[in-house]
Write an enzyme that holds these catalytic residues in place. Structure first.
Site, PDB file in Angstrom:
ATOM      1  N   GLU A  45       0.832  -1.196   0.000  1.00  0.00           N
ATOM      2  CA  GLU A  45       0.000   0.000   0.000  1.00  0.00           C
ATOM      3  C   GLU A  45       0.873   1.255   0.000  1.00  0.00           C
ATOM      4  O   GLU A  45       1.973   1.247   0.534  1.00  0.00           O
ATOM      5  CB  GLU A  45      -0.841   0.061   1.278  1.00  0.00           C
ATOM      6  CG  GLU A  45      -1.872  -1.026   1.385  1.00  0.00           C
ATOM      7  CD  GLU A  45      -2.663  -0.910   2.681  1.00  0.00           C
ATOM      8  OE1 GLU A  45      -3.546  -1.740   2.875  1.00  0.00           O
ATOM      9  OE2 GLU A  45      -2.396   0.007   3.490  1.00  0.00           O
ATOM     10  N   CYS A  56      -2.809   1.794   8.579  1.00  0.00           N
ATOM     11  CA  CYS A  56      -1.752   1.079   7.879  1.00  0.00           C
ATOM     12  C   CYS A  56      -2.110  -0.392   7.649  1.00  0.00           C
ATOM     13  O   CYS A  56      -2.444  -1.097   8.584  1.00  0.00           O
ATOM     14  CB  CYS A  56      -0.489   1.208   8.729  1.00  0.00           C
ATOM     15  SG  CYS A  56       0.858   0.236   8.177  1.00  0.00           S
TER      16      CYS A  56
HETATM   17  S1  SF4 Z   1       2.961   0.126  12.656  1.00  0.00           S
HETATM   18 FE1  SF4 Z   1       4.369  -1.466  13.423  1.00  0.00          FE
HETATM   19  S2  SF4 Z   1       3.613  -3.423  12.548  1.00  0.00           S
HETATM   20 FE2  SF4 Z   1       2.644  -1.720  11.420  1.00  0.00          FE
HETATM   21  S3  SF4 Z   1       3.964  -1.438   9.638  1.00  0.00           S
HETATM   22 FE3  SF4 Z   1       4.643   0.042  11.189  1.00  0.00          FE
HETATM   23  S4  SF4 Z   1       6.273  -1.049  12.307  1.00  0.00           S
HETATM   24 FE4  SF4 Z   1       5.142  -2.577  11.147  1.00  0.00          FE
END
Ligand code: SF4
Length: 348
Positions: free
Chosen positions: A93, A338
């Protein structure tokens, strides 16, 4: 596959020479990729090049772009999130966040992520692999093509832990700066923090880029080790006090202040006692705190902190002399967290 994206002008001139072409053919490829930012990313479509040169490049496995468009969501504030597929059929993404003056690209550095942050959809799937510099750069071209304007700012806050892909991260930053003409100061690298890697980041940055001027943002999200481990289990390997010590060294080495990202989670880290604890942890060095509102994702128990708690927290930090700002949540209405779009498509 050998990607032309990420190669600088000298490297493209050398490729042209290797095929018996004049060096200006390399410059033509350079202009086609970086200056015109052509929507067509197929070597066949670089029509300024002789047909037989294009054919030879293709036959030898050269490509411009290895990613393919899969899906797009558009939020009411103009933020777009793109789901792209890689040549080995994985999905990543990236997000384009527009304001009147800026277009910020939020880029992924890995397919999946090993860090397992409890608030994140990407962390639930584990790591598949790291992205090549060309795959990182390609996300910028996709965002620009979708939004019909040039990216002005870059944040490495998409899928993955950038410091676990440090070589390709820095190679992509070199190209973002030299070829995409985006200044180092408009680039932010966000990390959960990996032991010894903050120091390595500044060292390698000086080696590869000749300077270290991008912004380092630490995803802290807690004011003490116990709470941090609850939110980010992998944090057990790196005591919060040691992170702060390493950040202080980073400031001494680079002259750049460090940002701390702090996701406000209801009842977990959003009380005034946490604000005071955080102030004590951070006092006395060049830093800045970004408070972030949480975007709820499925199957995660965390809730967004109330606006009242958020404002009180911000006021207390500021009162304690810690520079702080509240980051506006963008694209909230459509799979903005995310890894969420990727997860939704997989679930279907
Ligand atoms: S928030 Fe944490 S688990 Fe999610 S992509 Fe970023 S580092 Fe990785």
């Amino acid at each position: 596959m050998k990607s032309l994206l990420g190669s600088n002008i000298k490297e493209l001139e050398n490729i042209a020479l290797n095929y018996g072409q004049a060096t200006f053919r390399g410059r033509q490829i350079y202009n086609w990729i970086y200056n015109y930012r052509n929507k067509n990313k197929n070597i066949d479509q670089i029509d300024v090049l002789p047909l037989d040169f294009r054919k030879k490049l293709k036959d030898d496995g050269y490509t411009v772009s290895e990613l393919n468009f899969k899906q797009k969501t558009l939020a009411s504030d103009g933020t777009i999130k793109l789901l792209l597929s890689t040549a080995d059929n994985e999905s990543i993404e990236c997000v384009g966040i527009p304001t009147e003056k800026r277009l910020t690209a939020c880029l992924s550095s890995q397919v999946g992520c090993p860090m397992d942050c409890k608030f994140c959809a990407t962390g639930k799937e584990g790591l598949k692999r790291s992205l090549k510099a060309s795959e990182i750069l390609d996300q910028i071209l996709f965002i620009e093509n979708e939004m019909n304007r040039k990216v002005t700012n870059i944040v490495f806050m998409g899928m993955g832990e950038p410091l676990l892909n440090i070589d390709d991260l820095l190679l992509s930053i070199r190209s973002i700066n030299e070829d995409f003409k985006i200044s180092h100061r408009k680039i932010t690298v966000s990390t959960v923090a990996i032991p010894k890697m903050i120091n390595k980041l500044s060292l390698k940055s000086f080696q590869i880029l000749g300077k270290c001027q991008f912004t380092l943002a630490i995803s802290l999200h807690a004011s003490n080790q116990k709470t941090r481990e609850m939110i980010i289990p992998s944090a057990r390997n790196y005591e919060i006090e040691n992170i702060i010590q390493d950040c202080k060294q980073y400031v001494r080495d680079t002259g750049r202040r460090v940002s701390f990202e702090y996701l406000m989670l209801n009842g977990v880290n959003d009380k005034l006692e946490h604000a005071n604890e955080l102030s004590n942890l951070l006092k006395g060095f060049q830093c800045h705190v970004n408070l972030i509102q949480y975007n709820k994702i499925d199957k995660v128990e965390f809730q967004r902190a109330s606006l009242k708690n958020l404002q009180s927290f911000q006021y207390r930090l500021s009162h304690n002399g810690i520079p702080v700002s509240l980051r506006k949540s963008r694209g909230l209405d459509k799979n903005a967290a995310c890894g969420q779009l990727r997860q939704n498509v997989k679930n279907k």
